[in-house]
Design a protein around this motif. Structure first.
Motif, PDB file in Angstrom:
ATOM      1  N   UNK A  82      -1.361  74.847  37.847  1.00 17.43           N
ATOM      2  CA  UNK A  82      -1.389  76.172  37.974  1.00 17.43           C
ATOM      3  C   UNK A  82      -0.179  77.109  37.348  1.00 17.43           C
ATOM      4  N   UNK A  83       0.932  76.594  37.923  1.00 13.46           N
ATOM      5  CA  UNK A  83       2.310  76.890  37.619  1.00 13.46           C
ATOM      6  C   UNK A  83       2.449  77.028  36.056  1.00 13.46           C
ATOM      7  N   UNK A  84       2.206  75.809  35.411  1.00 10.16           N
ATOM      8  CA  UNK A  84       2.131  75.626  33.945  1.00 10.16           C
ATOM      9  C   UNK A  84       1.268  76.760  33.279  1.00 10.16           C
ATOM     10  N   UNK A 117      -5.233  88.995  34.036  1.00  9.69           N
ATOM     11  CA  UNK A 117      -6.167  88.154  33.414  1.00  9.69           C
ATOM     12  C   UNK A 117      -5.907  86.826  33.270  1.00  9.69           C
ATOM     13  N   UNK A 118      -4.449  86.458  33.256  1.00 13.06           N
ATOM     14  CA  UNK A 118      -4.058  84.916  33.173  1.00 13.06           C
ATOM     15  C   UNK A 118      -4.142  84.338  34.818  1.00 13.06           C
ATOM     16  N   UNK A 119      -4.056  85.435  35.852  1.00 13.18           N
ATOM     17  CA  UNK A 119      -3.822  84.932  37.308  1.00 13.18           C
ATOM     18  C   UNK A 119      -5.350  84.527  37.665  1.00 13.18           C
ATOM     19  N   UNK A 121      -8.007  83.864  35.663  1.00 17.89           N
ATOM     20  CA  UNK A 121      -8.371  82.709  34.688  1.00 17.89           C
ATOM     21  C   UNK A 121      -7.744  81.405  35.208  1.00 17.89           C
ATOM     22  N   UNK A 122      -6.309  81.499  35.682  1.00 21.79           N
ATOM     23  CA  UNK A 122      -5.791  80.179  36.330  1.00 21.79           C
ATOM     24  C   UNK A 122      -6.477  80.038  37.366  1.00 21.79           C
ATOM     25  N   UNK A 123      -6.649  81.013  38.458  1.00 22.32           N
ATOM     26  CA  UNK A 123      -7.087  80.464  39.614  1.00 22.32           C
ATOM     27  C   UNK A 123      -8.569  79.863  39.553  1.00 22.32           C
ATOM     28  N   UNK A 124      -9.545  80.505  38.835  1.00 23.02           N
ATOM     29  CA  UNK A 124     -10.953  79.894  38.619  1.00 23.02           C
ATOM     30  C   UNK A 124     -10.735  78.684  37.773  1.00 23.02           C
ATOM     31  N   UNK A 125      -9.866  78.300  36.893  1.00 21.30           N
ATOM     32  CA  UNK A 125      -9.837  77.148  36.264  1.00 21.30           C
ATOM     33  C   UNK A 125      -9.478  75.973  37.178  1.00 21.30           C
ATOM     34  N   UNK A 126      -8.493  76.130  37.907  1.00 21.27           N
ATOM     35  CA  UNK A 126      -8.064  75.329  39.265  1.00 21.27           C
ATOM     36  C   UNK A 126      -9.306  74.877  40.144  1.00 21.27           C
ATOM     37  N   UNK A 127     -10.284  75.804  40.358  1.00 23.16           N
ATOM     38  CA  UNK A 127     -11.462  75.324  41.113  1.00 23.16           C
ATOM     39  C   UNK A 127     -12.439  74.778  40.239  1.00 23.16           C
ATOM     40  N   UNK A 128     -12.332  74.472  38.910  1.00 28.15           N
ATOM     41  CA  UNK A 128     -13.106  73.494  38.296  1.00 28.15           C
ATOM     42  C   UNK A 128     -14.555  73.834  37.950  1.00 28.15           C
ATOM     43  N   UNK A 129     -15.267  74.097  38.810  1.00 27.06           N
ATOM     44  CA  UNK A 129     -16.618  74.543  38.522  1.00 27.06           C
ATOM     45  C   UNK A 129     -16.973  75.562  37.568  1.00 27.06           C
ATOM     46  N   UNK A 146     -12.091  86.894  33.203  1.00 29.89           N
ATOM     47  CA  UNK A 146     -10.837  87.381  32.878  1.00 29.89           C
ATOM     48  C   UNK A 146     -10.911  88.001  31.373  1.00 29.89           C
ATOM     49  N   UNK A 147     -11.909  88.265  30.888  1.00 25.15           N
ATOM     50  CA  UNK A 147     -12.013  88.790  29.625  1.00 25.15           C
ATOM     51  C   UNK A 147     -11.359  88.161  28.596  1.00 25.15           C
TER      52      UNK A 147
END
Length: 153
Positions: A82-84, A117-119, A121-129, A146-147
């Motif tokens: 997430x930090x990356x 938007x990056x925040x 997107x990253x949060x939802x990406x870390x949830x994987x689903x 995140x559009x």
């Protein structure tokens, strides 16, 4: 039943394209080109990029760069990922894996996505689903929220 008309099972099993419905190419609704620079990145490139990023993060942890035992704190690798993403996508629009595979994250209006938007997107990406559920433009739910869209360089 006529031979020109598909059976309902063919439509259900093969999707709407097997029913003869033309949905266009991925990204057409977004005003993106079909191929080349600026077109929607394929699923293979996107998966490859996240695998590369995950390997970089786990390597950084296992080589002692962060001095954390991943077995004692299994959530640390996802925090490093997430930090990356926050740092690199927020500043350059792409991570190391994305750069190696020739893709970047873009805002729908063009240009780089904003910090919020990056925040998101990253949060939802870390949830994987959310990243595994995507639409006909090959945008995951994290991109939709995140559009953003992942495009080829």
């Amino acid at each position: 039943m006529s031979s020109k008309q598909p059976r309902w099972t063919q439509t259900w099993l093969g999707g709407v394209r097997s029913a003869g419905v033309d949905l266009g190419y991925p990204g057409e609704r977004l005003g993106l080109p079909r191929e080349g620079s600026g077109s929607v990145a394929g699923f293979g490139r996107r998966i490859g990029a996240i695998v590369i990023d995950w390997l970089i993060c786990t390597w950084a942890i296992t080589q002692g760069l962060l001095r954390v035992d991943p077995t004692a704190a299994p959530w640390v690798p996802i925090l490093v990922l997430a930090a990356e993403y926050l740092l690199l996508v927020g500043t350059m629009g792409m991570t190391f894996g994305m750069r190696l595979l020739g893709v970047r994250v873009a805002a729908l209006g063009g240009g780089a996505p904003g910090f919020v938007a990056v925040l998101v997107r990253t949060f939802l990406l870390c949830l994987a689903v959310p990243a595994l559920v995507w639409d006909r433009d090959q945008r995951g739910l994290h991109d939709r929220a995140a559009n953003t869209v992942v495009v080829r360089l």
